[in-house]
Design a protein around this motif. Sequence first.
Motif, PDB file in Angstrom:
ATOM      1  N   THR A  54       6.342   2.158  -4.559  1.00  0.00           N
ATOM      2  CA  THR A  54       5.284   2.927  -3.906  1.00  0.00           C
ATOM      3  C   THR A  54       5.669   4.395  -3.869  1.00  0.00           C
ATOM      4  OG1 THR A  54       6.242   2.710  -1.700  1.00  0.00           O
ATOM      5  CG2 THR A  54       4.682   0.993  -2.369  1.00  0.00           C
ATOM      6  N   LYS A 103       0.844  -1.188   0.000  1.00  0.00           N
ATOM      7  CA  LYS A 103       0.000   0.000   0.000  1.00  0.00           C
ATOM      8  C   LYS A 103       0.882   1.241   0.000  1.00  0.00           C
ATOM      9  CE  LYS A 103      -3.752  -2.016   2.676  1.00  0.00           C
ATOM     10  NZ  LYS A 103      -4.554  -1.890   3.897  1.00  0.00           N
ATOM     11  N   THR A 145       4.305   1.296   5.643  1.00  0.00           N
ATOM     12  CA  THR A 145       3.232   0.734   4.838  1.00  0.00           C
ATOM     13  C   THR A 145       2.565  -0.383   5.624  1.00  0.00           C
ATOM     14  OG1 THR A 145       2.643  -0.223   2.686  1.00  0.00           O
ATOM     15  CG2 THR A 145       4.745  -0.912   3.627  1.00  0.00           C
TER      16      THR A 145
END
Length: 126
Positions: A100, A20, A41
């Motif tokens: 990310t 994420k 995360t």
Amino acid sequence: MFKGSCLCRAVTFTVTGDLKAPNACHCQACRKATGHYLVSTDVATDQLRITGKNHLRWYHSSDKVRRGFCASCGSTLFWDPLFHDWTAIAMGAFDTPTKTQMDLHIHVSKKGDYYDITDGLPQNQQ
């Protein structure tokens, strides 16, 4: 698969699945535990495998949260909300690219006075 470790590599971990978008927590506890703010995360517990658990220590910073760090080198690794099925992993502990981008700052009302947040990302006061 994503891989990570503490500074001395006594504790290593792997994460399966996608990560994420990380967020930055500016609360006092995260700042004290890391020396700045914590960017992490959230990973589902069943996607996280940890080796070297005999070097992993947990500090219960409240009755709802524990923080995992290496007993040998002191690296901050995990933020684990008890009674949930996920663990936050410190982004600096990853050894492989995470693919990310940070998307949020939280607890900015508690941030240190020695820095400004200027990246344009959303900022939650709490």
